[in-house]
Motif scaffolding. Sequence first.
Motif, PDB file in Angstrom:
ATOM      1  N   ARG A 103      -7.564   4.921   6.539  1.00 15.62           N
ATOM      2  CA  ARG A 103      -8.568   5.768   5.923  1.00 15.62           C
ATOM      3  C   ARG A 103      -9.982   5.231   6.126  1.00 15.62           C
ATOM      4  O   ARG A 103     -10.917   5.987   6.302  1.00 15.62           O
ATOM      5  CB  ARG A 103      -8.258   5.909   4.432  1.00 15.62           C
ATOM      6  N   SER A 114       4.121   5.761   2.332  1.00 19.04           N
ATOM      7  CA  SER A 114       4.377   7.198   2.369  1.00 19.04           C
ATOM      8  C   SER A 114       4.225   7.754   3.785  1.00 19.04           C
ATOM      9  O   SER A 114       5.068   8.522   4.255  1.00 19.04           O
ATOM     10  CB  SER A 114       3.418   7.911   1.405  1.00 19.04           C
ATOM     11  N   ASP A 115       3.154   7.365   4.473  1.00  9.97           N
ATOM     12  CA  ASP A 115       2.936   7.816   5.856  1.00  9.97           C
ATOM     13  C   ASP A 115       4.057   7.340   6.767  1.00  9.97           C
ATOM     14  O   ASP A 115       4.541   8.082   7.627  1.00  9.97           O
ATOM     15  CB  ASP A 115       1.595   7.305   6.387  1.00  9.97           C
ATOM     16  N   ASP A 134       0.848  -1.191   0.000  1.00  5.62           N
ATOM     17  CA  ASP A 134       0.000   0.000   0.000  1.00  5.62           C
ATOM     18  C   ASP A 134       0.887   1.246   0.000  1.00  5.62           C
ATOM     19  O   ASP A 134       1.558   1.541   0.984  1.00  5.62           O
ATOM     20  CB  ASP A 134      -0.907  -0.009   1.238  1.00  5.62           C
ATOM     21  N   ASP A 170       0.165   4.399   0.112  1.00  4.87           N
ATOM     22  CA  ASP A 170      -0.191   5.408   1.112  1.00  4.87           C
ATOM     23  C   ASP A 170       0.384   5.044   2.478  1.00  4.87           C
ATOM     24  O   ASP A 170       0.894   5.912   3.200  1.00  4.87           O
ATOM     25  CB  ASP A 170      -1.709   5.566   1.218  1.00  4.87           C
ATOM     26  N   ASP A 171       0.308   3.763   2.842  1.00  3.48           N
ATOM     27  CA  ASP A 171       0.889   3.318   4.106  1.00  3.48           C
ATOM     28  C   ASP A 171       2.395   3.552   4.118  1.00  3.48           C
ATOM     29  O   ASP A 171       2.957   4.005   5.113  1.00  3.48           O
ATOM     30  CB  ASP A 171       0.606   1.832   4.357  1.00  3.48           C
TER      31      ASP A 171
END
Length: 170
Positions: free
Chosen positions: A154, A133-134, A128, A130-131
């Motif tokens: 999210r 990046s965070d 993932d 987004d995971d």
Amino acid sequence: FQAEDGIRDKGMWLEFRRVLFRSLITDYMFQKDRLFAYLNLDENEMSLYDKIASMMEETITHPDLVIYLQADTDRLLYNIRKRGRDFESNINSDYIVALNQVYNEYFFRYKASPLLIINATDIDFVNDEDDLSDLLETIRQPIEGTKFYNPIKRWYYALSDHIRPGLFCI
């Protein structure tokens, strides 16, 4: 483009490598070895281990940062099954429960160097973007003492509007 470990964005994969590989990265800490010894050795073996390990620990350099990927036992067992490694196929779930417990106790008391504890139960930074990046954003920030990274997925936001007050806790 599908980069290593399922990450599709080549730029993100390169950033991941830049952040994590600018220094020596390892998944081993000498002190962690004692946790496995505690679970697997009998009393006589543990006594001998303690004598030898105590002499060696005097020369161990502490890391600049420790990152502990913490997850609940169900997630750990899921990850083991998903990997499908032959040498992991006979691991007893009671052993994973005990190992997870001693890891949590160890890192709860860990003070030798900065510590980032990542709740990895509900994230998938391998697949993932987004995971990932965070997570990278968290790792980039200076860490002193112990810092907790407890990501809110999210879908939690979408669910929170439909759950009675007091039932939804983070």
